[in-house]
Design an enzyme around this catalytic site. Structure first.
Site, PDB file in Angstrom:
ATOM      1  N   THR A  58      -0.590  -0.252  -4.706  1.00  0.00           N
ATOM      2  CA  THR A  58      -1.610   0.780  -4.900  1.00  0.00           C
ATOM      3  C   THR A  58      -0.970   2.019  -5.507  1.00  0.00           C
ATOM      4  O   THR A  58       0.179   2.355  -5.206  1.00  0.00           O
ATOM      5  CB  THR A  58      -2.286   1.169  -3.572  1.00  0.00           C
ATOM      6  OG1 THR A  58      -1.296   1.609  -2.639  1.00  0.00           O
ATOM      7  CG2 THR A  58      -3.061  -0.006  -2.989  1.00  0.00           C
ATOM      8  N   ASP A  95       0.860  -1.184   0.000  1.00  0.00           N
ATOM      9  CA  ASP A  95       0.000   0.000   0.000  1.00  0.00           C
ATOM     10  C   ASP A  95       0.896   1.233   0.000  1.00  0.00           C
ATOM     11  O   ASP A  95       1.154   1.841   1.042  1.00  0.00           O
ATOM     12  CB  ASP A  95      -0.915  -0.016   1.218  1.00  0.00           C
ATOM     13  CG  ASP A  95      -2.089   0.935   1.068  1.00  0.00           C
ATOM     14  OD1 ASP A  95      -2.125   1.679   0.063  1.00  0.00           O
ATOM     15  OD2 ASP A  95      -2.965   0.936   1.949  1.00  0.00           O
ATOM     16  N   ALA A  96       1.371   1.594  -1.185  1.00  0.00           N
ATOM     17  CA  ALA A  96       2.336   2.682  -1.337  1.00  0.00           C
ATOM     18  C   ALA A  96       1.719   3.945  -1.921  1.00  0.00           C
ATOM     19  O   ALA A  96       2.257   5.030  -1.765  1.00  0.00           O
ATOM     20  CB  ALA A  96       3.495   2.219  -2.225  1.00  0.00           C
ATOM     21  N   LYS A  97       0.619   3.797  -2.658  1.00  0.00           N
ATOM     22  CA  LYS A  97      -0.110   4.923  -3.262  1.00  0.00           C
ATOM     23  C   LYS A  97       0.817   5.855  -4.037  1.00  0.00           C
ATOM     24  O   LYS A  97       0.744   7.081  -3.922  1.00  0.00           O
ATOM     25  CB  LYS A  97      -0.885   5.692  -2.200  1.00  0.00           C
ATOM     26  CG  LYS A  97      -1.965   4.853  -1.498  1.00  0.00           C
ATOM     27  CD  LYS A  97      -2.762   5.701  -0.524  1.00  0.00           C
ATOM     28  CE  LYS A  97      -3.861   4.896   0.155  1.00  0.00           C
ATOM     29  NZ  LYS A  97      -3.335   3.899   1.113  1.00  0.00           N
ATOM     30  N   ARG A  98       1.671   5.284  -4.860  1.00  0.00           N
ATOM     31  CA  ARG A  98       2.609   6.082  -5.639  1.00  0.00           C
ATOM     32  C   ARG A  98       1.908   6.732  -6.833  1.00  0.00           C
ATOM     33  O   ARG A  98       0.924   6.210  -7.365  1.00  0.00           O
ATOM     34  CB  ARG A  98       3.778   5.222  -6.116  1.00  0.00           C
ATOM     35  CG  ARG A  98       4.659   4.666  -4.997  1.00  0.00           C
ATOM     36  CD  ARG A  98       5.214   5.787  -4.121  1.00  0.00           C
ATOM     37  NE  ARG A  98       6.306   5.335  -3.270  1.00  0.00           N
ATOM     38  CZ  ARG A  98       6.252   5.249  -1.949  1.00  0.00           C
ATOM     39  NH1 ARG A  98       5.129   5.559  -1.321  1.00  0.00           N
ATOM     40  NH2 ARG A  98       7.297   4.861  -1.250  1.00  0.00           N
TER      41      ARG A  98
END
Length: 278
Positions: free
Chosen positions: A122, A93-96
């Site tokens: 993510t 869950d990095a949301k890059r």
């Protein structure tokens, strides 16, 4: 290697439709009587790895590891490796999100051959869905998955996600663009399930229509955040098998006992097992 979409479908069929989060925020470390240090982080993750063995998907929240610098990333790498050694799919869950060469660098880190590369990651489409193309292509080439933020459960998200974009919400636009990408890849891979999904919060009112997505829907916010597991069926027009509920605090607050954390995870799995129905 089989594509992520197919691996996810198989994991859910055999281990149940649940994604368990590893969110080692300082308050939780203290509640578990662990120091807010890299050593405490490692001990926390060791408990989670032992408790979550045998489940389908585990989602480490990358930010909590970044807070400890290089030592935190080392713990993250070790945790991901240990989970995968137990047959668990790892969703980072990095949301890059970025553009051009920077996005290509994120792609190499999280979806290429780096030690941080997960089974899926993510990402944020705020810079435009096209900006994700470098990561989507690298992930596809390496049989990894991507989950694109579409309709998040935080109240602030609605300002942008519900805005009009030529007659549809921004959230719906993102879902439709992901669906188009999955269709394009499907023309090459055949009937294999799509490997690019979206994130739709369990508490979102009027969620986007995901019936044409052709990929999985990650549904965070179940449990403490207010999402009711029994109310997820049909979210956004999804088929039951599309949905992947995600839970963190509801399970982690049962720690630090491995058996208690595992029991809490099993109770949550029981509550969403109906989503495995064919």
């Amino acid at each position: 290697m089989t594509g992520f979409g197919a691996r996810l479908a198989e994991a859910k069929a055999h281990r149940g439709p649940l994604c368990l989060g590893i969110d080692p925020h300082p308050e939780l470390l203290r509640a578990w009587d662990l120091p807010a240090t890299a050593d405490g982080l490692a001990a926390f993750c060791d408990i989670c790895v032992a408790a979550f063995a045998g489940f389908a998907v585990v989602k480490p929240q990358v930010a909590f590891f970044e807070a400890y610098g290089a030592a935190g990333f080392a713990v993250l790498e070790g945790t991901m490796a240990a989970l995968r050694a137990n047959g668990v799919l790892v969703l980072a869950d990095a949301k890059r999100g970025d553009i051009g060469s920077t996005m290509a660098a994120y792609a190499a880190a999280w979806a290429g051959d780096s030690p941080l590369a997960a089974d899926a990651v993510t990402v944020s489409p705020f810079l435009g869905f096209g900006s994700l193309r470098p990561l989507l292509e690298v992930a596809t080439a390496n049989d990894r998955g991507v989950f694109v933020l579409a309709a998040t459960s935080n109240p602030e998200g609605a300002t942008i996600q519900r805005a009009d974009a030529d007659g549809r919400t921004v959230a719906q636009l993102i879902v439709d663009q992901v669906g188009l990408f999955n269709s394009e890849v499907g023309e090459v891979t055949g009937s294999e399930p799509g490997s690019v999904g979206v994130v739709v919060g369990a508490t979102v009112l009027n969620p986007p229509d995901v019936s044409g997505l052709g990929g999985p829907v990650l549904v965070p916010g179940v449990g403490v955040q207010g999402g009711r597991p029994e109310a997820l069926g049909g979210l956004g027009g999804a088929a039951p098998q599309q949905l992947l509920p995600a839970v963190s605090r509801e399970v982690l607050r049962a720690g630090p006992s491995i058996s208690e954390v595992r029991a809490a995870a099993e109770r949550m799995l029981d509550s969403v097992a109906y989503l495995s129905a064919v």
